[in-house]
Design a protein around this motif. Sequence first.
Motif, PDB file in Angstrom:
ATOM      1  N   GLU A 436       0.829  -1.209   0.000  1.00 53.34           N
ATOM      2  CA  GLU A 436       0.000   0.000   0.000  1.00 53.34           C
ATOM      3  C   GLU A 436       0.865   1.261   0.000  1.00 53.34           C
ATOM      4  N   ILE A 437       1.933   1.243   0.763  1.00 53.67           N
ATOM      5  CA  ILE A 437       2.851   2.386   0.789  1.00 53.67           C
ATOM      6  C   ILE A 437       3.494   2.564  -0.586  1.00 53.67           C
ATOM      7  N   ALA A 438       3.896   1.447  -1.204  1.00 49.60           N
ATOM      8  CA  ALA A 438       4.607   1.502  -2.484  1.00 49.60           C
ATOM      9  C   ALA A 438       3.757   2.104  -3.599  1.00 49.60           C
ATOM     10  N   ARG A 439       2.431   1.963  -3.501  1.00 47.98           N
ATOM     11  CA  ARG A 439       1.578   2.509  -4.556  1.00 47.98           C
ATOM     12  C   ARG A 439       0.984   3.869  -4.188  1.00 47.98           C
ATOM     13  N   HIS A 440       1.275   4.362  -2.984  1.00 50.25           N
ATOM     14  CA  HIS A 440       0.665   5.619  -2.543  1.00 50.25           C
ATOM     15  C   HIS A 440       1.326   6.812  -3.240  1.00 50.25           C
ATOM     16  N   ARG A 441       0.520   7.745  -3.684  1.00 51.02           N
ATOM     17  CA  ARG A 441       1.042   8.912  -4.413  1.00 51.02           C
ATOM     18  C   ARG A 441       1.950   9.770  -3.544  1.00 51.02           C
ATOM     19  N   ASN A 442       1.769   9.733  -2.219  1.00 48.84           N
ATOM     20  CA  ASN A 442       2.563  10.573  -1.316  1.00 48.84           C
ATOM     21  C   ASN A 442       3.815   9.883  -0.779  1.00 48.84           C
ATOM     22  N   ALA A 443       4.087   8.661  -1.237  1.00 47.86           N
ATOM     23  CA  ALA A 443       5.244   7.925  -0.713  1.00 47.86           C
ATOM     24  C   ALA A 443       6.546   8.641  -1.082  1.00 47.86           C
ATOM     25  N   THR A 444       7.444   8.730  -0.142  1.00 40.45           N
ATOM     26  CA  THR A 444       8.746   9.361  -0.359  1.00 40.45           C
ATOM     27  C   THR A 444       9.786   8.311  -0.739  1.00 40.45           C
ATOM     28  N   ALA A 445      10.955   8.801  -1.162  1.00 38.53           N
ATOM     29  CA  ALA A 445      12.044   7.883  -1.494  1.00 38.53           C
ATOM     30  C   ALA A 445      12.398   7.014  -0.296  1.00 38.53           C
ATOM     31  N   SER A 446      12.428   7.616   0.882  1.00 41.48           N
ATOM     32  CA  SER A 446      12.771   6.857   2.084  1.00 41.48           C
ATOM     33  C   SER A 446      11.771   5.732   2.335  1.00 41.48           C
ATOM     34  N   ALA A 447      10.480   6.027   2.207  1.00 44.02           N
ATOM     35  CA  ALA A 447       9.446   5.009   2.421  1.00 44.02           C
ATOM     36  C   ALA A 447       9.535   3.914   1.364  1.00 44.02           C
ATOM     37  N   LEU A 448       9.799   4.302   0.122  1.00 46.43           N
ATOM     38  CA  LEU A 448       9.876   3.323  -0.965  1.00 46.43           C
ATOM     39  C   LEU A 448      11.076   2.402  -0.804  1.00 46.43           C
ATOM     40  N   LEU A 449      12.183   2.947  -0.378  1.00 49.17           N
ATOM     41  CA  LEU A 449      13.372   2.119  -0.160  1.00 49.17           C
ATOM     42  C   LEU A 449      13.111   1.065   0.918  1.00 49.17           C
ATOM     43  N   ALA A 450      12.314   1.420   1.911  1.00 50.34           N
ATOM     44  CA  ALA A 450      11.968   0.457   2.962  1.00 50.34           C
ATOM     45  C   ALA A 450      11.060  -0.646   2.425  1.00 50.34           C
ATOM     46  N   CYS A 451      10.343  -0.362   1.326  1.00 51.04           N
ATOM     47  CA  CYS A 451       9.423  -1.351   0.746  1.00 51.04           C
ATOM     48  C   CYS A 451      10.131  -2.343  -0.174  1.00 51.04           C
ATOM     49  N   LEU A 452      11.274  -1.961  -0.725  1.00 46.28           N
ATOM     50  CA  LEU A 452      11.933  -2.794  -1.738  1.00 46.28           C
ATOM     51  C   LEU A 452      12.285  -4.207  -1.278  1.00 46.28           C
TER      52      LEU A 452
END
Length: 503
Positions: A436-452
Amino acid sequence: MNHVLCGLAVNPALPSELVDRLITAAGEDLAEALAKREDLTRAQALALASRTEQCVAHLVKRGLLTADDVDPVAQPLAALALLDEGAGRPAWARLLAVDPSLERREWLADCPGLPSDVEEILAADANIEVVTNLAWRTTPGTAARLAEHPHAEVRRMVAANKATPPEVLAALLTGEGLPPARWCLDCDRVETPFTPDPECPTLGLCLPPEASCDGSHEFTVHETHLNALRNPATPVAAVIGFADHPSTLVCHQLADRPDLPAAMYERLADSPDSYVRTALAENPAIGDGLIRVLAVDPDANVRRALARNPHVPLEVLTLLADTAKVGSTLLPRIATASPAEIEELAASPNSAVRMLLAERRDLPSGIRDALATDPDAKVVKSIAPHPGLSEARLRSMVDRHGAQVIAKVAQNPDASPALLESLARHRPPAQKAFREIARHRNATASALLACLPDRRARSVAAGHPALPPQVIAELLTDDDWNVVEAAAANPSLPPATMVKLVP
């Protein structure tokens, strides 16, 4: 398949000159991806169609190819795609009706609005698949003629055609006025009389496991009856005769129909088969009395289906909330609840009822905020994605219920970048939240890196434009092709990298 190029082909940031280069190198897979580009020009569409015909259906649907652009002899698939959209020329249909390719004749037979002389040619085709395709989509007059076809499979498809005249559908149910069929697919393939042998390992290769034919084509006739019973054009008078049919499938189709007499619905409610009662429970045409009978049905699937009935009274739905186990879905009756009913549901002492209400996404702000502070985690999970909730309320949900609600909080369209970063770092981690975080329009680089690191979130995060360009480029060599395509399609992929990747 080159997954990097297929991803690039749909990348919205790919410069036009690189699109041209991809078209020059396009095979079937790449051409299909390119055909879906929103910015494809007419000149590029024509160039793409000249490379391969496999993509022309996409181009036709988008209006990028017209009849003036197509030579039906050199581009028969393009001609068929236009005929399928009602934008082809009658002369093409006459040409394709005698095409040696069975696949093309089958497609033509499935096209709407064919000239009558073309329908006559197709109706007489030596291949039964062509005739059945025609029977499924043809006009009332041709459908009526095909109802007398000697092959039972053709009649089966006539019964599924919503344009078939009601009197013909009735005849297909009763057999009155129609000559007996002489063949079916079963007796075409095996010697009759034939009944299925459960021990035969090759049975499923040529016939359905339940297929049988003793010369009366009983399996196909049964399928014809099912098609006619589910066809809304079939008159009720012809349907009533099947009320006591021994087949569960027949009774299930009856239970689905919205036009039966009340007495028939009551008889179906007495069916020993829960499959039939489940179909009946979801039927909006059943009356209040029958709804209340089915509300105490011993089978949970029946009660769950009744909860989805748009006409179930709220007091019955309240009882079903505990026993039906509907889950997190917006029920039709909840979606149409009046303002007064919403107030009543919100004040229910039953948390299962409040959870059902919380699935609405248009609640008054006062009720929405009250449900956000509900003591039951199930209610909070349901309300968490509701727009308009403040960051403070969303954080409070996580503080009170932790991993139980994190994924739903991450779905909230108003979740802030800072909140999404916090959710991504939560311990213990909530695996479902990463997607859900990975597809959210407001996700930041930091949040996306945690999802990888999460396997299921990785391909989603790889396509997010907030991911750092260097990381996107690194993901182009990932072991998972889904990740590779998503990274290649990411609009934040550096232009210089795109140039290097395109042949």
